[in-house]
Design a protein around this motif. Structure first.
Motif, PDB file in Angstrom:
ATOM      1  N   ILE A  46       0.814  -1.214   0.000  1.00 31.91           N
ATOM      2  CA  ILE A  46       0.000   0.000   0.000  1.00 31.91           C
ATOM      3  C   ILE A  46       0.849   1.267   0.000  1.00 31.91           C
ATOM      4  O   ILE A  46       0.521   2.242  -0.670  1.00 31.91           O
ATOM      5  N   TYR A  47       1.980   1.255   0.720  1.00 31.67           N
ATOM      6  CA  TYR A  47       2.785   2.465   0.862  1.00 31.67           C
ATOM      7  C   TYR A  47       4.161   2.382   0.206  1.00 31.67           C
ATOM      8  O   TYR A  47       4.869   3.378   0.143  1.00 31.67           O
ATOM      9  N   LYS A  51       3.206   1.157  -5.022  1.00 30.00           N
ATOM     10  CA  LYS A  51       1.871   1.566  -4.568  1.00 30.00           C
ATOM     11  C   LYS A  51       0.899   1.935  -5.690  1.00 30.00           C
ATOM     12  O   LYS A  51      -0.291   1.991  -5.468  1.00 30.00           O
ATOM     13  N   SER A  60       2.920  -7.272  -6.565  1.00 32.61           N
ATOM     14  CA  SER A  60       2.228  -6.581  -5.471  1.00 32.61           C
ATOM     15  C   SER A  60       0.883  -7.233  -5.166  1.00 32.61           C
ATOM     16  O   SER A  60       0.512  -7.414  -4.005  1.00 32.61           O
ATOM     17  N   ARG A 128      -5.514   2.129  -9.586  1.00 32.19           N
ATOM     18  CA  ARG A 128      -5.455   1.779  -8.182  1.00 32.19           C
ATOM     19  C   ARG A 128      -5.735   3.004  -7.330  1.00 32.19           C
ATOM     20  O   ARG A 128      -5.320   4.104  -7.658  1.00 32.19           O
ATOM     21  N   LEU A 130      -4.938   5.247  -4.456  1.00 31.41           N
ATOM     22  CA  LEU A 130      -3.702   5.505  -3.726  1.00 31.41           C
ATOM     23  C   LEU A 130      -3.861   5.170  -2.242  1.00 31.41           C
ATOM     24  O   LEU A 130      -4.878   5.482  -1.626  1.00 31.41           O
ATOM     25  N   TYR A 131      -2.849   4.524  -1.706  1.00 30.36           N
ATOM     26  CA  TYR A 131      -2.782   4.117  -0.294  1.00 30.36           C
ATOM     27  C   TYR A 131      -3.903   3.164   0.097  1.00 30.36           C
ATOM     28  O   TYR A 131      -4.496   3.277   1.160  1.00 30.36           O
ATOM     29  N   LYS A 133      -5.597  -1.096  -1.174  1.00 24.73           N
ATOM     30  CA  LYS A 133      -5.473  -2.271  -2.044  1.00 24.73           C
ATOM     31  C   LYS A 133      -6.655  -2.340  -3.006  1.00 24.73           C
ATOM     32  O   LYS A 133      -6.932  -3.360  -3.599  1.00 24.73           O
TER      33      LYS A 133
END
Length: 187
Positions: A46-47, A51, A60, A128, A130-131, A133
């Motif tokens: 996530i980070y 990411k 990932s 995706r 951000l920050y 899943k």
């Protein structure tokens, strides 16, 4: 955030019921390192440097799937502790929907916009979030949609969230686990 809220509410209710946080230390968890490893994997995805990776079944995405597998193994090792079966069932449902959707949790742009977490103009299918899943997917393209992030708490500031059926079960399991642990005098 929903899991922190569930833990906070459970702790507050436990205190009101006469429980003590110190009693939680008496719970005996087997293979607890697996939970920490799973959390570490999710934090890395996530980070970390990947990411923004949104490719199906990428490295990932596979790490996310592995993290859920580790959680389920830890749950099986501790199934006798109240709340663990619900936690495990929730993790299994999240694992299933993530597995069949390329290794990411599908969420629609509409749900994210309704939550107020992101601006609707920045959302595009295949992107995706951000920050997280989460991967933005049109609802008609989501496999097992009813297990994906379909529940929304709209525009509630820090309480705004989009979450899944599995998350609900995991929060209930966490709530039950904390209640049991705080009230338990024998460990």
């Amino acid at each position: 955030m929903p899991f922190l809220i569930a833990a906070f509410l459970s702790g507050a209710i436990g205190l009101i019921r006469g429980g003590r946080f110190g009693n939680l230390a008496r719970l005996t968890f087997r293979w607890s390192a697996l939970v920490l490893l799973a959390l570490g994997l999710q934090i890395f995805v996530i980070y970390g440097p990947g990411k923004l990776d949104s490719r199906p079944y990428s490295f990932s995405a596979l790490l996310i799937l592995c993290s859920y597998g580790l959680l389920m193994v830890a749950v099986v090792a501790n199934w006798q502790i109240p709340g663990m079966i619900l936690l495990g069932l929730g993790a299994a449902l999240n694992f299933l929907v993530i597995l069949v959707n390329g290794g990411w949790m599908p969420v629609t742009a509409d749900h994210l916009a309704l939550s107020g977490l992101v601006s609707p103009t920045t959302l595009a299918p295949g992107q995706r979030v951000l920050y997280s899943k989460d991967l933005i997917v049109d609802s008609q393209e989501t496999r097992l949609r009813w297990l994906s992030d379909v529940f929304v708490i709209p525009r509630a500031g820090l309480l705004s969230v989009v979450f899944s059926t599995g998350d609900v079960l995991m929060m209930l399991g966490l709530f039950w686990l904390i209640q049991f642990g705080m009230m338990d005098e024998t460990g």
